[in-house]
Design a protein around this motif. Structure first.
Motif, PDB file in Angstrom:
ATOM      1  N   GLY A  18     -65.304  17.179 -67.885  1.00  0.00           N
ATOM      2  CA  GLY A  18     -65.040  18.049 -69.028  1.00  0.00           C
ATOM      3  C   GLY A  18     -65.430  17.304 -70.294  1.00  0.00           C
ATOM      4  O   GLY A  18     -66.362  16.483 -70.287  1.00  0.00           O
ATOM      5  N   GLY A  21     -64.686  13.399 -69.727  1.00  0.00           N
ATOM      6  CA  GLY A  21     -65.446  12.829 -68.617  1.00  0.00           C
ATOM      7  C   GLY A  21     -66.952  12.887 -68.831  1.00  0.00           C
ATOM      8  O   GLY A  21     -67.662  11.905 -68.553  1.00  0.00           O
ATOM      9  N   VAL A  93     -59.486  14.049 -65.666  1.00  0.00           N
ATOM     10  CA  VAL A  93     -59.223  15.452 -65.350  1.00  0.00           C
ATOM     11  C   VAL A  93     -58.243  16.036 -66.365  1.00  0.00           C
ATOM     12  O   VAL A  93     -57.564  15.308 -67.096  1.00  0.00           O
ATOM     13  N   THR A  95     -55.029  17.855 -68.159  1.00  0.00           N
ATOM     14  CA  THR A  95     -53.568  17.848 -68.022  1.00  0.00           C
ATOM     15  C   THR A  95     -53.036  18.969 -68.923  1.00  0.00           C
ATOM     16  O   THR A  95     -52.463  18.711 -69.978  1.00  0.00           O
ATOM     17  N   HIS A 107     -53.675  18.184 -61.339  1.00  0.00           N
ATOM     18  CA  HIS A 107     -55.038  17.652 -61.199  1.00  0.00           C
ATOM     19  C   HIS A 107     -55.007  16.123 -61.092  1.00  0.00           C
ATOM     20  O   HIS A 107     -55.767  15.534 -60.323  1.00  0.00           O
ATOM     21  N   ARG A 110     -53.804  15.225 -57.614  1.00  0.00           N
ATOM     22  CA  ARG A 110     -54.822  15.497 -56.590  1.00  0.00           C
ATOM     23  C   ARG A 110     -55.930  14.447 -56.646  1.00  0.00           C
ATOM     24  O   ARG A 110     -56.365  13.928 -55.631  1.00  0.00           O
TER      25      ARG A 110
END
Ligand SMILES: NC(=O)c1ccc[n+]([C@@H]2O[C@H](COP(=O)([O-])OP(=O)(O)OC[C@H]3O[C@@H](n4cnc5c(N)ncnc54)[C@H](O)[C@@H]3O)[C@@H](O)[C@H]2O)c1
Length: 447
Positions: A18, A21, A93, A95, A107, A110
């Motif tokens: 995103g 990242g 990721v 939040t 996320h 995972r």
């Protein structure tokens, strides 16, 4: 650990492409690292493979295109494959908010499980850096257990973990990536810090090593501070406008004062504000805002929050469960005898009202009393406290089973050197703990 040398590229897996990242992956590839971007979104992966940025951000398309063409940036949905060729994982990721305002960590959990499953196959001591914004305690209580549970390995022993907050802003993210305000390595493990250094080799900034909790809270403190600044400027501008004053000019000049306004002044957690100016001037400003129908909820809440802080101090002293209380410091701050609207006076009065056995030392107030300069003020305004004043800091320090440290000043500090083991010092100041004597028991209002 030659593969983590800041001057040669390392293998990095970036989880989540995103805003954070994608920018991190592109910049790291541009810096010479071999980056594998991992995401669950097939569309984003396809775009990246085609050398196209999955988000709109100035300069990012060019960096991604160059990274993909050079072979230093590629994309996969396979976490295990990414870990197998990497020394370091960045968790970027999302939040997002839950309906109740809390943080959705699904996320993060995972992705930790995916990384954990792949960790036994890592080619080296693998470091996992969390860059997603997470609340204090999450690294230690959520991320590490998930990584350990699935990998069967031990954090700090078999692999490294740290929280390193990300400060980039959308719209200037690439620029911010290279000129961030601060680089924080939320770990004290040298192997982890080596990884943080490796990915920040282009930064001129010293890496601040700290524990994960401080790093996690720092990110929230920074964002809360930024939000507070916006609201403060807007409330100030609106009051100014209602008075026919140019709020832009006011705030511009406010910012020109870098000694008291735009500076660390007043930004250390400690006791409540008081004195002859701040409470009075805030009251007058709020009164005129109300008169002009300008609603300023944040400013209105400042005296409320201040009162809460005094109440917290009262609760702390009461919770200590000892009736004899010694005060070091009474005036509204160190270096003055001014008792007007002093939070220490307020606290002492409330304790006095509850029947506590109080003794008070304040070098300036005692001096004022002796010389008569402050005598009339003390005797007319707080005669009940005047009788509790002592000129002897050591005597006050001996008296209190609980000691309230409202000032950090030489005589008080000297007196606190010979504490009994059963005494509790409640520090209302924000003096670093290292400056306090080791004997006795210390606790702080804000630490
Ligand atoms: N956006 C900002 O300006 C900014 C700045 C600083 C910090 N942050 C923080 O960084 C984090 C990421 O923010 P963002 O705006 O980049 O989020 P984003 O929603 O734009 O991107 C998150 C990405 O993670 C991917 N993802 C989700 N689960 C995954 C998994 N299991 N494996 C791999 N990828 C997965 C999603 O598909 C998505 O592409 C958040 O915690 C945010 O608060 C954001």
């Amino acid at each position: 650990m030659t593969h983590l040398s800041p001057t040669t590229g390392i293998g990095i897996a970036v989880f989540g492409i995103g805003y954070v990242g994608a920018v991190s992956a592109a910049c790291l590839a541009s810096d010479g690292h071999r980056v594998v971007a991992v995401d669950t979104n097939e569309h984003k992966l396809r775009l990246l493979r085609d050398g196209i940025s999955p988000i709109i951000e100035p300069g990012l398309d060019e960096l991604i295109s160059a990274g993909v063409s050079s072979g230093r940036l590629r994309a996969t949905a396979d976490a295990a494959e990414a870990i197998a060729c990497s020394d370091l994982s960045l968790i970027c990721v999302g939040t997002p908010s839950l309906p109740n305002g809390g943080l959705d960590l699904s996320h993060v959990v995972r992705v930790c499980e995916h990384i954990g499953a792949a960790l036994p196959g890592a080619r080296s001591f693998h470091t996992v850096l969390l860059r997603s914004t997470i609340l204090p305690g999450t690294t230690t209580n959520v991320a590490v257990p998930a990584l350990e549970r699935v990998s069967g390995l031990r954090a700090g022993q078999d692999f490294g973990v740290a929280f390193c907050p990300e400060f980039l802003r959308e719209g200037s993210a690439v620029e911010d990536y290279y000129a961030g305000p601060i680089v924080v390595g939320g770990s004290t493990d040298e192997r982890v810090l080596a990884a943080v250094r490796a990915i920040n080799a282009r930064s001129q900034l010293r890496i601040r090593a700290t524990d994960a909790g401080v790093a996690e809270m720092l990110k929230y403190a920074s964002n809360a501070w930024h939000a507070t600044k916006v609201v403060f400027a807007n409330e100030m501008g609106t009051i100014a406008k209602s008075l026919g004053v140019d709020g832009r000019r006011v705030m511009q000049m406010l910012c020109e004062d870098t000694r008291l306004n735009i500076s660390p002044a007043y930004l250390r957690p400690g006791f409540a504000f008081g004195g002859s100016c701040l409470p009075k001037d805030l009251r007058a400003l709020l009164q005129i805002a109300r008169q002009n129908d300008v609603s300023c909820p944040m400013l209105e809440s400042a005296p409320v929050s201040n009162e809460m802080h005094i109440r917290r101090a009262l609760e702390m002293v009461c919770a200590a469960g000892r009736r004899r209380v010694g005060f070091i410091g009474l005036s509204f701050k160190e270096g003055t005898d001014d008792l007007r609207e002093s939070p220490a006076v307020d606290l002492a009065e409330r304790l006095f009202g509850k029947g506590y056995d109080i003794r008070i030392y304040d070098a300036n107030v005692s001096l004022g009393r002796l010389t008569g300069a402050n005598l009339a003020a003390i005797e007319s305004r707080i005669p009940h406290l005047a009788a509790l004043l002592s000129d002897d800091a050591a005597e006050v320090a001996r008296h209190g089973d609980t000691l309230v440290l409202a000032h950090h000043e030489p005589n008080g500090a000297l007196a606190l050197r010979s504490l009994r083991d059963d005494q509790l010092v409640i520090d209302m100041t924000c003096v670093p703990q290292t400056h306090l004597p080791a004997s006795g028991r210390y606790t702080g209002l804000c630490w």
